[in-house]
Write an enzyme that holds these catalytic residues in place. Structure first.
Site, PDB file in Angstrom:
ATOM      1  N   GLY A  14       0.786  -1.225   0.000  1.00  0.00           N
ATOM      2  CA  GLY A  14       0.000   0.000   0.000  1.00  0.00           C
ATOM      3  C   GLY A  14       0.813   1.266   0.000  1.00  0.00           C
ATOM      4  O   GLY A  14       0.701   2.105  -0.908  1.00  0.00           O
ATOM      5  N   ILE A  15       1.669   1.453   1.007  1.00  0.00           N
ATOM      6  CA  ILE A  15       2.500   2.654   1.071  1.00  0.00           C
ATOM      7  C   ILE A  15       3.555   2.614  -0.021  1.00  0.00           C
ATOM      8  O   ILE A  15       3.862   3.635  -0.643  1.00  0.00           O
ATOM      9  CB  ILE A  15       3.129   2.796   2.469  1.00  0.00           C
ATOM     10  CG1 ILE A  15       2.030   3.119   3.496  1.00  0.00           C
ATOM     11  CG2 ILE A  15       4.194   3.881   2.485  1.00  0.00           C
ATOM     12  CD1 ILE A  15       2.513   3.197   4.936  1.00  0.00           C
ATOM     13  N   ASN A  84      11.307   0.561   2.451  1.00  0.00           N
ATOM     14  CA  ASN A  84       9.896   0.528   2.822  1.00  0.00           C
ATOM     15  C   ASN A  84       9.417  -0.873   3.203  1.00  0.00           C
ATOM     16  O   ASN A  84       8.422  -1.001   3.917  1.00  0.00           O
ATOM     17  CB  ASN A  84       9.048   1.065   1.661  1.00  0.00           C
ATOM     18  CG  ASN A  84       7.569   0.857   1.881  1.00  0.00           C
ATOM     19  OD1 ASN A  84       6.959   1.477   2.742  1.00  0.00           O
ATOM     20  ND2 ASN A  84       6.984  -0.053   1.104  1.00  0.00           N
ATOM     21  N   ALA A  85      10.087  -1.911   2.762  1.00  0.00           N
ATOM     22  CA  ALA A  85       9.619  -3.277   3.010  1.00  0.00           C
ATOM     23  C   ALA A  85       9.476  -3.537   4.509  1.00  0.00           C
ATOM     24  O   ALA A  85      10.358  -3.191   5.303  1.00  0.00           O
ATOM     25  CB  ALA A  85      10.585  -4.290   2.395  1.00  0.00           C
ATOM     26  N   GLY A  86       8.368  -4.138   4.883  1.00  0.00           N
ATOM     27  CA  GLY A  86       8.161  -4.447   6.295  1.00  0.00           C
ATOM     28  C   GLY A  86       7.023  -5.428   6.483  1.00  0.00           C
ATOM     29  O   GLY A  86       6.124  -5.532   5.644  1.00  0.00           O
ATOM     30  N   ILE A  87       7.062  -6.147   7.594  1.00  0.00           N
ATOM     31  CA  ILE A  87       6.013  -7.098   7.923  1.00  0.00           C
ATOM     32  C   ILE A  87       5.663  -6.965   9.407  1.00  0.00           C
ATOM     33  O   ILE A  87       6.432  -6.413  10.197  1.00  0.00           O
ATOM     34  CB  ILE A  87       6.418  -8.558   7.633  1.00  0.00           C
ATOM     35  CG1 ILE A  87       7.654  -8.955   8.462  1.00  0.00           C
ATOM     36  CG2 ILE A  87       6.679  -8.757   6.147  1.00  0.00           C
ATOM     37  CD1 ILE A  87       7.977 -10.443   8.382  1.00  0.00           C
ATOM     38  N   TYR A 149       7.620  -5.488  16.441  1.00  0.00           N
ATOM     39  CA  TYR A 149       7.562  -4.542  15.319  1.00  0.00           C
ATOM     40  C   TYR A 149       7.998  -3.152  15.772  1.00  0.00           C
ATOM     41  O   TYR A 149       8.799  -2.496  15.110  1.00  0.00           O
ATOM     42  CB  TYR A 149       6.139  -4.509  14.779  1.00  0.00           C
ATOM     43  CG  TYR A 149       5.863  -3.480  13.709  1.00  0.00           C
ATOM     44  CD1 TYR A 149       6.101  -3.757  12.369  1.00  0.00           C
ATOM     45  CD2 TYR A 149       5.335  -2.229  14.041  1.00  0.00           C
ATOM     46  CE1 TYR A 149       5.833  -2.818  11.381  1.00  0.00           C
ATOM     47  CE2 TYR A 149       5.056  -1.284  13.060  1.00  0.00           C
ATOM     48  CZ  TYR A 149       5.313  -1.581  11.737  1.00  0.00           C
ATOM     49  OH  TYR A 149       5.041  -0.645  10.762  1.00  0.00           O
ATOM     50  N   PRO A 179       4.940   6.824   9.443  1.00  0.00           N
ATOM     51  CA  PRO A 179       3.481   6.878   9.319  1.00  0.00           C
ATOM     52  C   PRO A 179       2.804   6.546  10.657  1.00  0.00           C
ATOM     53  O   PRO A 179       3.298   5.720  11.429  1.00  0.00           O
ATOM     54  CB  PRO A 179       3.174   5.797   8.281  1.00  0.00           C
ATOM     55  CG  PRO A 179       4.473   5.550   7.564  1.00  0.00           C
ATOM     56  CD  PRO A 179       5.529   5.776   8.596  1.00  0.00           C
ATOM     57  N   GLY A 180       1.686   7.217  10.902  1.00  0.00           N
ATOM     58  CA  GLY A 180       0.810   6.792  11.985  1.00  0.00           C
ATOM     59  C   GLY A 180      -0.155   5.756  11.435  1.00  0.00           C
ATOM     60  O   GLY A 180       0.149   5.079  10.438  1.00  0.00           O
TER      61      GLY A 180
END
Length: 245
Positions: A14-15, A84-87, A149, A179-180
């Site tokens: 998404g982001i 940006n990659a994250g889980i 996280y 980001p919030g």
């Protein structure tokens, strides 16, 4: 900006999609990098400017080296890196498992370290680079149900600040965007688990709404541009006022 190449990890999410689109519209050549290589190639084909998609596992240094080499050959040297990659998996810490902890750390934190290291030598050699790490307000203030996280996102902020000090003399800036609560598949985990929690989160935002990926992407474009050339080691929250510093 047409001569600048930006590499975005997690570019299909998404982001990530919004970041790629906004960078493309700003004139950057965009390397859309994602674990889902087919989706990255497909999405890159929809962008307005020059773009290509690449498969990459950010937690695997061999995969990252291969992708960065391909980007260099196809699109030119990487001038802008967006980590940006994250889980994540939304759940109380006492219900989480070591397998989950390790996966979150390897992608969110070590992935940022590995990809940064893969492009850094070239940036130092050219005396130019813009690195934007997508952290989270969870890394600044903590977030229930996202304990590990939150730790990884705090680590990303600290990593960027320390590296910014080391590389400032090399013409490289490193900043973090936090980001919030943002309308992404990750946030849907919250509503799936508890709609009441999701509604309370939205109500807590002073602007009285959940953010969108398009709210986040312009901050990345700003840090990537010449107007931010004298800004490094900084952390910018995009949270509708939920967190203020």
């Amino acid at each position: 900006m047409s001569t600048r190449t930006a590499l975005v990890t997690g570019g299909v999410g998404g982001i990530g999609r919004a970041i790629c689109r906004h960078l493309s519209e700003a004139g950057y050549t965009v390397a859309v990098c994602d674990l889902n290589g087919d989706a990255a190639v497909e999405f890159a084909g929809t962008l307005a400017g020059k773009a290509r998609g690449y498969a990459v596992d950010v937690s695997d240094s061999t995969s990252v080296a291969s992708a960065v080499s391909a980007v260099n050959d196809d699109l030119g040297a990487v001038d802008v890196l967006v980590n940006n990659a994250g889980i994540d998996k939304i759940e109380p810490f006492v219900e989480s498992t070591e397998d989950t902890w390790r996966a979150v750390v390897e992608v969110n934190y070590l992935g940022t370290v590995i990809v940064t290291r893969a492009v850094l030598d070239g940036m130092i050699e050219r005396h130019y680079g813009r690195i934007i790490n997508i952290s989270s307000d969870a890394g600044r203030v903590g977030s229930s149900g996202e304990v590990v996280y939150s730790g990884t996102k705090g680590a990303v902020i600290a990593f960027g600040k320390a590296l910014a000090r080391e590389t400032a003399r090399n013409g490289i800036t490193i900043n973090a965007v936090c980001p919030g609560p943002t309308d992404t598949p990750l946030l849907k985990q919250v509503s799936d688990r508890s709609q009441r929690m999701y509604d309370a989160m939205a109500k807590a935002v002073p602007m009285k709404r959940i953010g969108t990926p398009d709210d986040v992407a312009p901050a990345v474009v700003f840090f990537a541009g010449d107007g931010a050339a004298f800004i490094t080691g900084q952390t910018l929250s995009v949270s509708g006022g939920l967190t203020m510093s």
